[in-house]
Design an enzyme around this catalytic site. Structure first.
Site, short mmCIF file in Angstrom:
data_model
loop_
_atom_site.label_atom_id
_atom_site.label_comp_id
_atom_site.label_asym_id
_atom_site.label_seq_id
_atom_site.Cartn_x
_atom_site.Cartn_y
_atom_site.Cartn_z
N CYS A 50 0.77 -1.17 0.04
CA CYS A 50 -0.02 0.04 -0.05
C CYS A 50 0.93 1.25 0.10
O CYS A 50 0.23 2.36 -0.26
CB CYS A 50 -1.04 0.02 1.37
SG CYS A 50 -2.03 -1.32 1.24
N HIS A 66 12.23 2.67 5.63
CA HIS A 66 12.14 1.06 5.43
C HIS A 66 12.61 0.45 6.73
O HIS A 66 13.92 0.63 7.02
CB HIS A 66 12.74 0.59 4.41
CG HIS A 66 12.24 -0.89 3.81
ND1 HIS A 66 11.97 -1.93 4.61
CD2 HIS A 66 11.91 -1.17 2.50
CE1 HIS A 66 11.51 -2.92 3.82
NE2 HIS A 66 11.43 -2.40 2.57
N HIS A 92 -4.09 20.42 3.96
CA HIS A 92 -4.64 19.36 3.72
C HIS A 92 -3.89 17.95 3.80
O HIS A 92 -2.73 17.83 3.93
CB HIS A 92 -5.42 19.18 2.14
CG HIS A 92 -6.03 20.47 1.67
ND1 HIS A 92 -7.22 20.57 2.00
CD2 HIS A 92 -5.56 21.58 1.13
CE1 HIS A 92 -7.84 21.75 1.61
NE2 HIS A 92 -6.57 22.42 0.96
N HIS A 125 -3.31 7.05 4.35
CA HIS A 125 -3.72 5.84 3.62
C HIS A 125 -4.90 5.41 4.23
O HIS A 125 -4.90 5.00 5.40
CB HIS A 125 -2.46 4.75 3.86
CG HIS A 125 -2.96 3.34 3.40
ND1 HIS A 125 -3.27 3.14 2.28
CD2 HIS A 125 -2.67 2.30 4.22
CE1 HIS A 125 -3.84 1.86 2.21
NE2 HIS A 125 -3.32 1.19 3.48
N ASN A 170 -10.32 -0.06 0.74
CA ASN A 170 -8.91 -0.13 0.72
C ASN A 170 -8.48 -0.10 -0.84
O ASN A 170 -8.43 -1.41 -1.10
CB ASN A 170 -8.28 -1.01 1.72
CG ASN A 170 -6.70 -0.82 1.89
OD1 ASN A 170 -6.01 -0.54 0.97
ND2 ASN A 170 -6.35 -1.51 2.88
#
Length: 535
Positions: A192, A271, A362, A366, A399
């Site tokens: 995602c 990561h 704004h 996710h 989703n």
């Protein structure tokens, strides 16, 4: 060495009602699309002056036959051989708590109980979905920008689970009759986060190839990701994921500046995959019966919250106002004074966290599910109004994986709009674990009712329109670590450390995946040492 490369971005979100798109779009059509710009000295995003010519576009509404009536579908699903009352009830429970509309989201006909006797997850069905989504989003962005498919120099595509041979990038080249010298890349397994993380790759590609035009396409093909087995940790994805995709045109051609909508000022990625806990939190793997599924382990909430907080924390100093810098300095001085005086001069204040509504106008977050959004909302201390666009995207489209933040952007443009000078904070998170954060500035007023939001008639949703409230006090499993007490954080770690891994029945007694990797690494080092000794 200063880089003066200017990159422009045009984005338009998927259209699902053009199953047979034309191979090219006439270049003479008027330009109408978003662009973005990276300014000089943009922190960790060194590409200078990136401009967005046509902000996130929108997907036209899905065909009626692909829209899901959840109640009818669940009843029909009871007739499937792969379904059991326990599975149907479990998926229903997850869905009804997810914040997703029961009538608006789209699923391929091959997975809809009201349209097929049994779910079909074969490669032909997955390819049909891929061609529908990719064909429509690309056709739409070419139409919006007035470009032809032969104008594309760089093509980057992405899906996590469905990664066929030839690749999806090759499929797009074939569908749109692109040039023989187009540089084509397909990324799989990115999850995602790719819709935001991928901006870093596009930026770097355009820096290496100035003057070129890049087509950036992201989606998740849910046909191949459907799970027909019995493991609950894998059934969750059946309840949450829906069809969707985005396509963007990016270029560092200076001629695009005059038609840009947005400037990409900063972007970064984090990561945490070096950690076994993070790496194993979300897995595509077989269950005990050998059936593949996307397994959501108990460690996912804490690891997702951790990588999200790391990304936001790294971005925060780059987007704070001068007033917030002053507040942070005062906070630091007070902490130092309290420490030196053992609390006699003043009490130690709480660690400083800026009001993010002063950093950005704004927010594109996710839309992975209700708990994910509520956790981010609590961590960033955002009011319900700032969260509304992301919850609207979740409600109407579910989703959509890496496409979700772009659906949120098109909602903002379609309702309240974006005024010149306003800023947009875009945050993505995905398996691995990884997070991406991008920060944009509007170069002009933008108000564009996108087809996928046409049903709203330009009117913004209110909290009363959502399936679940978002202004009440809520404790989410995705709460960021900084919002927990030390005791609560320790409980989370202890509870999730014991989370089981899904393995095949005949391998349940084998070493954990991390141990196997270590054994291979040790063997490789031994072989390497032996080879060196032999020479």
């Amino acid at each position: 060495m200063q880089d003066n490369t200017k990159v422009h971005l045009s984005v338009h979100i998927a259209s699902l009602d053009v199953p047979n798109p034309p191979s090219q779009v006439e270049a003479s059509k008027p330009f109408d699309g978003p662009s973005c710009q990276l300014p000089r000295g943009a922190g960790s995003c060194p590409t200078e002056g990136v401009q967005a010519a046509d902000q996130p576009g929108c997907r036209t509404d899905a065909p009626e036959e692909l829209k899901v009536d959840f109640i009818a579908s669940q009843e029909a699903a009871r007739s499937w051989k792969v379904a059991t009352p326990e599975k149907v009830d479990f998926v229903s429970k997850i869905f009804l708590a997810s914040g997703i509309s029961t009538t608006r989201t789209a699923i391929p006909a091959c997975l809809q109980p009201t349209q097929t006797q049994e779910p079909k997850t074969d490669l032909h069905s997955a390819q049909a979905e891929a061609k529908m989504v990719y064909g429509q989003v690309i056709s739409e962005v070419l139409r919006k920008t007035g470009l032809a498919a032969t104008d594309i120099d760089i093509l980057i595509t992405n899906t996590s689970i469905y990664c066929p041979t030839p690749s999806i990038a090759s499929m797009v080249i074939n569908m749109f009759s692109m040039r023989e010298d187009v540089q084509a890349y397909h990324l799989g397994g990115m999850g995602c986060a790719f819709g935001v993380v991928g901006l870093n790759m596009v930026r770097d590609m355009l820096k290496a190839h100035p003057g070129k035009t890049c087509l950036f396409v992201s989606s998740e093909i849910i046909t191949g990701a459907f799970y027909p087995g019995h493991r609950k940790e894998a059934l969750v994805t059946n309840a949450l994921f829906r069809m969707g995709g985005t396509a963007s045109i990016l270029t560092n051609n200076p001629a695009w500046r005059s038609r840009s909508k947005y400037q990409l000022q900063h972007c970064l990625r984090v990561h945490t995959g070096a950690s076994d806990r993070a790496y194993n939190a979300l897995n595509w793997e077989p269950d005990e019966e050998g059936i593949n599924g996307m397994v959501i382990t108990k460690t996912l909430p804490s690891e997702a919250a951790n990588v999200l907080e790391k990304g936001v924390r790294r971005m925060t100093p780059r987007i704070m106002t001068w007033g917030q810098y002053a507040e942070a300095a005062v906070n630091y001085i007070q902490q130092a004074a309290a420490q030196v005086s053992n609390g006699k001069l003043c009490a130690a204040p709480a660690p400083y966290q800026p009001d993010y509504t002063r950093c950005a106008d704004h927010f594109l977050l996710h839309a992975g599910g209700y708990a994910i959004l509520r956790g981010i909302q609590k961590g960033l201390r955002l009011p319900a109004q700032a969260m509304m666009p992301s919850f609207a995207s979740l409600r109407d489209f579910g989703n959509t994986s890496s496409a979700s933040t772009w659906y949120t952007w098109s909602y903002i443009e379609s309702t309240d709009g974006v005024r010149k000078g306003q800023t947009v904070l875009q945050i993505g998170v995905g398996g691995g674990m990884k997070s991406g954060v991008a920060y944009w500035r509007a170069l002009r007023d933008v108000r564009d009712i996108h087809p996928c939001w046409a049903h709203l008639g330009g009117k913004a949703l209110t909290e009363a329109d959502l399936p679940r409230p978002i202004s009440n006090t809520y404790k989410s499993i995705f709460d960021l670590p900084s919002t927990r007490t030390a005791a609560e954080q320790q409980q989370v770690i202890q509870a999730t450390n014991a989370a089981p891994r899904v393995t095949l029945a005949d391998a349940q007694q084998a070493a954990a995946a991390a141990e196997v990797i270590k054994l291979h690494a040790e063997a490789a080092r031994s072989e390497g040492a032996a080879a060196v000794a032999a020479h």
